[in-house]
Design a protein around this motif. Structure first.
Motif, mmCIF file in Angstrom:
data_model
loop_
_atom_site.group_PDB
_atom_site.id
_atom_site.type_symbol
_atom_site.label_atom_id
_atom_site.label_comp_id
_atom_site.label_asym_id
_atom_site.label_seq_id
_atom_site.Cartn_x
_atom_site.Cartn_y
_atom_site.Cartn_z
ATOM 1 N N GLN A 1 -111.769 34.380 79.875
ATOM 2 C CA GLN A 1 -113.190 34.520 80.855
ATOM 3 C C GLN A 1 -113.125 35.757 79.730
ATOM 4 O O GLN A 1 -112.834 36.665 79.435
ATOM 5 N N THR A 2 -114.472 36.281 80.027
ATOM 6 C CA THR A 2 -114.942 37.478 78.694
ATOM 7 C C THR A 2 -114.985 38.615 79.676
ATOM 8 O O THR A 2 -116.347 38.240 81.171
ATOM 9 N N ALA A 3 -114.938 39.818 79.305
ATOM 10 C CA ALA A 3 -114.813 41.518 79.423
ATOM 11 C C ALA A 3 -114.284 41.017 81.593
ATOM 12 O O ALA A 3 -115.020 41.917 82.598
ATOM 13 N N THR A 4 -112.736 41.077 81.211
ATOM 14 C CA THR A 4 -112.953 41.324 82.658
ATOM 15 C C THR A 4 -110.947 41.617 82.504
ATOM 16 O O THR A 4 -111.063 41.565 81.583
ATOM 17 N N SER A 5 -110.434 42.070 83.568
ATOM 18 C CA SER A 5 -109.535 42.687 83.850
ATOM 19 C C SER A 5 -107.882 41.839 83.177
ATOM 20 O O SER A 5 -107.198 42.760 82.780
ATOM 21 N N ILE A 6 -108.279 39.979 83.433
ATOM 22 C CA ILE A 6 -107.432 39.742 83.142
ATOM 23 C C ILE A 6 -107.917 38.953 81.319
ATOM 24 O O ILE A 6 -106.637 39.607 81.036
ATOM 25 N N GLU A 7 -108.811 39.283 80.716
ATOM 26 C CA GLU A 7 -108.834 38.973 79.686
ATOM 27 C C GLU A 7 -107.627 39.984 78.911
ATOM 28 O O GLU A 7 -107.384 40.020 77.548
ATOM 29 N N LYS A 8 -108.061 41.041 79.561
ATOM 30 C CA LYS A 8 -107.875 42.453 79.012
ATOM 31 C C LYS A 8 -106.449 42.724 78.963
ATOM 32 O O LYS A 8 -106.051 43.008 77.743
ATOM 33 N N ALA A 9 -105.859 42.041 80.244
ATOM 34 C CA ALA A 9 -104.027 42.528 80.506
ATOM 35 C C ALA A 9 -103.892 40.957 78.850
ATOM 36 O O ALA A 9 -102.444 41.640 78.573
ATOM 37 N N PHE A 10 -103.940 40.698 78.824
ATOM 38 C CA PHE A 10 -103.521 39.233 77.976
ATOM 39 C C PHE A 10 -104.003 39.120 76.685
ATOM 40 O O PHE A 10 -103.191 39.439 75.929
ATOM 41 N N GLU A 11 -104.756 40.100 76.386
ATOM 42 C CA GLU A 11 -105.334 40.545 74.793
ATOM 43 C C GLU A 11 -104.121 41.835 74.659
ATOM 44 O O GLU A 11 -103.587 41.760 74.097
ATOM 45 N N GLU A 12 -103.501 42.333 76.098
ATOM 46 C CA GLU A 12 -102.736 43.495 75.453
ATOM 47 C C GLU A 12 -101.576 43.052 75.373
ATOM 48 O O GLU A 12 -100.981 43.737 73.834
ATOM 49 N N LEU A 13 -101.389 42.197 76.099
ATOM 50 C CA LEU A 13 -99.810 41.227 76.000
ATOM 51 C C LEU A 13 -99.829 40.202 74.087
ATOM 52 O O LEU A 13 -99.011 40.274 73.807
ATOM 53 N N THR A 14 -100.560 39.957 74.140
ATOM 54 C CA THR A 14 -101.124 38.666 72.694
ATOM 55 C C THR A 14 -101.278 40.073 71.164
ATOM 56 O O THR A 14 -99.839 39.866 70.771
ATOM 57 N N ARG A 15 -101.516 41.381 71.750
ATOM 58 C CA ARG A 15 -101.521 42.214 70.183
ATOM 59 C C ARG A 15 -99.955 42.645 70.395
ATOM 60 O O ARG A 15 -99.478 42.778 69.370
ATOM 61 N N ASN A 16 -99.272 42.715 71.327
ATOM 62 C CA ASN A 16 -97.567 43.653 71.331
ATOM 63 C C ASN A 16 -96.951 41.977 70.568
ATOM 64 O O ASN A 16 -96.318 42.669 70.110
ATOM 65 N N VAL A 17 -97.402 41.387 71.177
ATOM 66 C CA VAL A 17 -96.207 40.401 71.026
ATOM 67 C C VAL A 17 -96.223 39.688 69.191
ATOM 68 O O VAL A 17 -95.953 39.742 68.637
ATOM 69 N N VAL A 18 -97.818 39.579 68.997
ATOM 70 C CA VAL A 18 -98.125 39.861 66.984
ATOM 71 C C VAL A 18 -97.284 41.344 66.024
ATOM 72 O O VAL A 18 -97.000 40.995 65.538
ATOM 73 N N GLN A 19 -97.287 42.513 67.114
ATOM 74 C CA GLN A 19 -96.856 43.396 66.344
ATOM 75 C C GLN A 19 -95.493 43.445 66.852
ATOM 76 O O GLN A 19 -94.413 43.488 65.650
ATOM 77 N N GLU A 20 -94.415 42.830 67.161
ATOM 78 C CA GLU A 20 -93.560 42.813 67.123
ATOM 79 C C GLU A 20 -92.991 41.635 66.029
ATOM 80 O O GLU A 20 -91.964 41.224 65.702
ATOM 81 N N VAL A 21 -93.612 40.536 65.734
ATOM 82 C CA VAL A 21 -93.565 39.256 65.401
ATOM 83 C C VAL A 21 -93.465 39.854 63.089
ATOM 84 O O VAL A 21 -92.402 40.020 62.969
ATOM 85 N N VAL A 22 -94.445 40.864 63.417
ATOM 86 C CA VAL A 22 -94.840 41.318 62.310
ATOM 87 C C VAL A 22 -93.312 43.007 62.158
ATOM 88 O O VAL A 22 -92.870 42.419 60.801
ATOM 89 N N ASN A 23 -93.194 43.681 63.020
ATOM 90 C CA ASN A 23 -91.865 44.473 62.850
ATOM 91 C C ASN A 23 -90.398 43.394 62.376
ATOM 92 O O ASN A 23 -89.391 44.204 61.679
ATOM 93 N N ARG A 24 -90.310 42.335 63.133
ATOM 94 C CA ARG A 24 -89.296 41.941 63.168
ATOM 95 C C ARG A 24 -89.143 40.776 62.080
ATOM 96 O O ARG A 24 -88.071 40.773 61.128
#
Length: 380
Positions: A334-357
């Motif tokens: 779903q675009t332009a929703t608070s749900i999309e925003k929440a999952f995008e923030e989660l996913t960015r954090n997961v990717v960053q932790e993979v890079v750090n790891r």
């Protein structure tokens, strides 16, 4: 009797160093020979610290001198070990038994059922795909597969394709995610009544007999708990890292703590990328600024701080997330929703932790399960 150095060296040429395939003198193991009357001192340098190799070399030197030079010679053997330095390794290379073409393998787990682990996994997968990554999802919950429903591919069946000279399963693709699940091979009303070895065998087939192709991420949707399936997966695959999903309530947090502890055990050592708090709060559609903490407030966030693992983000309790999963279209689409925003923030954090790891930790290896692993609840 005066012993000659040349005779000692000739005697040492009859000895083969274990693992070298050359005689002791030719391999360079003999560093020095000193003779004084009937006394001999032999200095050796070996490339292995193994005690039995050192002892064998010492005995062989004495026997050779006594047999070929002088049986009453007083022999002293000094042994120095000079093991070669290990080769440097690329920090982000998956070791063990990797799947060719897959860069990162992320296990999504929960200590408790019903916390929305599969929902988080499916939305994480589609968000990674939206960001431009190539993504696969293995539904490893043998007894309760839900990926076919959540991606609206219940009626699909994987085809067989030729990869080289082997036949492999072609994963089902939906919303840019390649998916395999035991649900593709059973009827909707059919229960999977398998013991652990049978379930592990089925998982291995879906992991290694599949044509995954090139993937940036393979997400593993693990079953709840800390049991046989988890050990089988970690024995088969070198997991890059694990994500643990929990709700804020104490009952779920107690099991999430155990889930983290499983990955951190000395015999497993899978890096924990962080904890996700699902159903963090409820916001009614008619009151978008209100937050009701139905299951407790910031429980998973506090747990992450307590056990010193990253907090990856919180996902609200929203009716449309459930509805989207039921109709097979993950809510993160779903675009332009608070749900999309929440999952995008989660996913960015997961990717960053993979890079750090990958930058800071050595490669994960598939763990070696001993015959007694999992037979004791107490650490000896």
């Amino acid at each position: 009797m005066k012993l000659e150095k040349s005779e000692i060296i000739k005697a040492l040429e009859t000895i083969t160093v274990a693992g070298e395939g050359k005689n002791m003198v030719e391999s360079g193991a003999v560093k020095n020979v000193i003779t004084f009357g009937d006394e001999v001192i032999v200095d050796l340098e070996l490339s292995t610290p193994a005690l039995h190799i050192k002892k064998r070399a010492e005995v062989d030197v004495m026997k050779a001198i006594h047999a070929n030079v002088y049986e009453k010679a007083k022999v002293k053997v000094n042994i120095k070990v000079n093991a070669p330095a290990p080769k440097p390794q690329e920090p982000n290379v998956i070791k063990g038994k990797p799947i060719p073409g897959i860069k990162n393998i992320i296990a999504v787990a929960s200590g408790k059922g019903g916390v929305g682990k599969s929902t988080v996994t499916s939305n994480l997968a589609v968000t990674l795909s939206k960001m431009g990554f190539s993504v696969g999802l293995l539904d490893a919950d043998i007894y309760g597969p839900s990926a076919p429903i959540m991606f609206d591919v219940e009626r699909e069946r994987p085809l067989s394709v030729k990869v080289g000279d082997k036949s492999k399963m072609k994963p089902i693709e939906s919303y840019g995610v390649k998916i395999l699940s035991i649900g593709f091979f059973t009827q909707p009303n059919q229960a999977v009544v398998w013991r652990g070895p049978m379930a592990a065998k089925a998982l291995n087939q879906m992991i290694f007999d599949a044509a995954w192709g090139e993937l940036d991420f393979l997400l593993l949707d693990l079953p709840p708990g800390t049991g046989d399936i988890h050990l089988s997966i970690m024995q088969s695959l070198p997991i890059t890292g694990a994500v643990v999903v929990s709700t804020p309530q104490n009952v779920a947090l107690a099991d999430a703590r155990k889930g983290v502890a499983m990955f951190q055990q000395d015999s497993i050592k899978v890096p924990v990328l962080g904890i996700v708090e699902n159903m963090a709060y409820f916001t009614p559609e008619e009151l978008p600024n209100n937050k009701y903490y139905i299951f407790g407030k910031e429980g998973a966030k506090n747990l992450a701080d307590d056990i010193n693992v990253p907090f990856l983000g919180e996902i609200p309790l929203v009716q449309s997330i459930r509805e989207a999963g039921d109709v097979g279209r993950p809510a993160a689409l779903q675009t332009a929703t608070s749900i999309e925003k929440a999952f995008e923030e989660l996913t960015r954090n997961v990717v960053q932790e993979v890079v750090n790891r990958n930058e800071n930790l050595p490669p994960t290896e598939a763990i070696k399960i001993t015959t007694m692993a999992g037979c004791s609840a107490v650490k000896k």
